[in-house]
Design an enzyme around this catalytic site. Structure first.
Site, PDB file in Angstrom:
ATOM      1  N   LYS A 297       4.677  12.185  23.704  1.00 48.00           N
ATOM      2  CA  LYS A 297       5.177  11.456  22.542  1.00 48.00           C
ATOM      3  C   LYS A 297       5.171   9.952  22.829  1.00 48.00           C
ATOM      4  O   LYS A 297       4.768   9.147  21.993  1.00 48.00           O
ATOM      5  CB  LYS A 297       6.600  11.942  22.189  1.00 48.00           C
ATOM      6  CG  LYS A 297       6.599  13.354  21.614  1.00 48.00           C
ATOM      7  CD  LYS A 297       7.987  13.953  21.457  1.00 48.00           C
ATOM      8  CE  LYS A 297       7.885  15.397  20.974  1.00 48.00           C
ATOM      9  NZ  LYS A 297       9.181  16.072  20.831  1.00 48.00           N
TER      10      LYS A 297
ATOM     11  N   GLN B 200      15.132  15.256  22.692  1.00 47.18           N
ATOM     12  CA  GLN B 200      14.289  16.414  22.989  1.00 47.18           C
ATOM     13  C   GLN B 200      15.146  17.662  23.185  1.00 47.18           C
ATOM     14  O   GLN B 200      16.164  17.630  23.884  1.00 47.18           O
ATOM     15  CB  GLN B 200      13.448  16.124  24.250  1.00 47.18           C
ATOM     16  CG  GLN B 200      12.418  17.189  24.578  1.00 47.18           C
ATOM     17  CD  GLN B 200      11.299  17.307  23.556  1.00 47.18           C
ATOM     18  OE1 GLN B 200      11.004  16.381  22.824  1.00 47.18           O
ATOM     19  NE2 GLN B 200      10.685  18.465  23.489  1.00 47.18           N
TER      20      GLN B 200
ATOM     21  N   ASP C 230      13.213  13.691  13.653  1.00 50.63           N
ATOM     22  CA  ASP C 230      12.995  15.126  13.903  1.00 50.63           C
ATOM     23  C   ASP C 230      13.383  15.956  12.685  1.00 50.63           C
ATOM     24  O   ASP C 230      13.031  17.137  12.606  1.00 50.63           O
ATOM     25  CB  ASP C 230      13.839  15.592  15.095  1.00 50.63           C
ATOM     26  CG  ASP C 230      13.016  15.774  16.349  1.00 50.63           C
ATOM     27  OD1 ASP C 230      11.832  16.124  16.228  1.00 50.63           O
ATOM     28  OD2 ASP C 230      13.566  15.571  17.441  1.00 50.63           O
TER      29      ASP C 230
HETATM   30  N1  GUN Z   1      11.430  20.811  21.462  1.00 51.74           N
HETATM   31  C1  GUN Z   1      10.369  21.514  21.035  1.00 51.74           C
HETATM   32  N2  GUN Z   1       9.870  20.985  19.889  1.00 51.74           N
HETATM   33  C2  GUN Z   1      10.650  19.929  19.594  1.00 51.74           C
HETATM   34  C3  GUN Z   1      10.625  18.976  18.528  1.00 51.74           C
HETATM   35  O1  GUN Z   1       9.795  18.998  17.612  1.00 51.74           O
HETATM   36  N3  GUN Z   1      11.601  18.031  18.590  1.00 51.74           N
HETATM   37  C4  GUN Z   1      12.511  17.983  19.579  1.00 51.74           C
HETATM   38  N4  GUN Z   1      13.429  17.029  19.532  1.00 51.74           N
HETATM   39  N5  GUN Z   1      12.559  18.854  20.556  1.00 51.74           N
HETATM   40  C5  GUN Z   1      11.627  19.814  20.569  1.00 51.74           C
END
Ligand code: GUN
Length: 286
Positions: A50, A94, A117
């Protein structure tokens, strides 16, 4: 032989489009805060990805790597500062978080306007109610991929396997919004195959390698594989790709399908948090 829905290719196009847009911005560039707690290897890889993608398109990233034993209140304090920061447009924590942390309290503390998110109840609620909020990145990435290949969801019988917080539940809301007839299967579903066999669009998000076998798929179905697991030194999805691709009309590969689209969706949500809503129709396949 199915059409391969190439998320890697589309995500490159989306990133290029985002990059051009960010370059046009004269003053302060968009900023994304990314918080990772602990050392979970898969999460570390996702977060690195990311951050790298932000750099590629000119979005500033503010990474926070916190120790496994961080306290809920410390996380809340940090989020409070980021909520107030004028440099930060989006905040991402995350998941999964360690057991001792109150996940709900953490998510609820993120300003809904910075919740790229889309996990805040305010944004989840808007997704269900039809309002304009942030759509969680994986469901949004899947939607972009289907749009790109001009696969409409209206009136389709769609089966989602997996009812998790990150994918299954928000995806259900998004699919309903798109006019699909949706069944969501989960760990307590008695006869999974009974549902999957009937699906015109089958979306699996369980993380169980090769759960979806050829005999569970309808001839000519669209198959979207959200699963991603390391088995030995291979990355595999929920779907037995090699066999299912012979039966499906279209299928996403793993890797190179939904994964890259999730990151692209995050960049789009970050731009949206900054105040730019990108129109992507020009990218769609002709
Ligand atoms: N863990 C797995 N997929 C995601 C996501 O799209 N966002 C976040 N914050 N954590 C994740």
């Amino acid at each position: 032989m199915a059409i391969i829905l190439n998320g890697k290719e589309l995500s490159k196009k989306v990133k290029l489009r985002v990059k051009r847009e960010v370059e046009k911005i004269k003053g302060r560039k968009p900023g994304l805060a990314v918080i990772l707690v602990g050392e979970e290897p898969a999460s570390k890889i996702y977060v690195k990805n990311k951050i790298k993608s932000c750099r590629e398109v000119g979005i500033r990233s503010f990474p926070y790597f916190l120790p496994q034993n961080v306290k809920t209140y410390e996380l809340l304090e940090l989020i409070g500062e980021l909520n107030a920061s004028e440099e930060v447009d989006g905040i991402l924590v995350q998941l999964p978080l360690p057991e001792h942390i109150d996940k709900e309290e953490v998510i609820n503390s993120i300003s809904p306007q910075k919740d790229v998110d889309g996990f805040h109840p305010c944004n989840m609620g808007k997704l269900l109610g039809g309002g304009e909020g942030f759509v969680p990145c994986t469901p949004l990435g899947i939607k972009l991929l289907l749009d790109y290949y001009r696969i409409s969801l209206k009136g389709k019988d769609v089966v989602v396997v997996g009812a998790g917080f990150i994918v299954g539940r928000p995806l259900l809301a998004l699919l309903l919004r798109e006019g699909a007839t949706v069944s969501v299967c989960h760990i307590h579903t008695k006869d999974l195959k009974k549902y999957t066999k009937e699906a015109e669009v089958l979306i699996s998000a369980t993380g169980v390698p090769h759960l979806i076998k050829e005999d569970m798929v309808r001839e000519g179905a669209i198959v979207i594989d959200v699963g991603i697991r390391k088995v030995g030194d291979r990355i595999v999805g929920d779907v037995d790709f090699e066999r299912v691709k012979e039966k499906a009309r279209a299928i996403t590969p793993v890797p190179g399908g939904v994964g890259p689209m999730t990151v692209s969706a995050l960049l789009l949500n970050t731009l949206k948090a900054y105040g730019i809503n990108l129109e992507l129709k020009e990218l769609w396949h002709t």
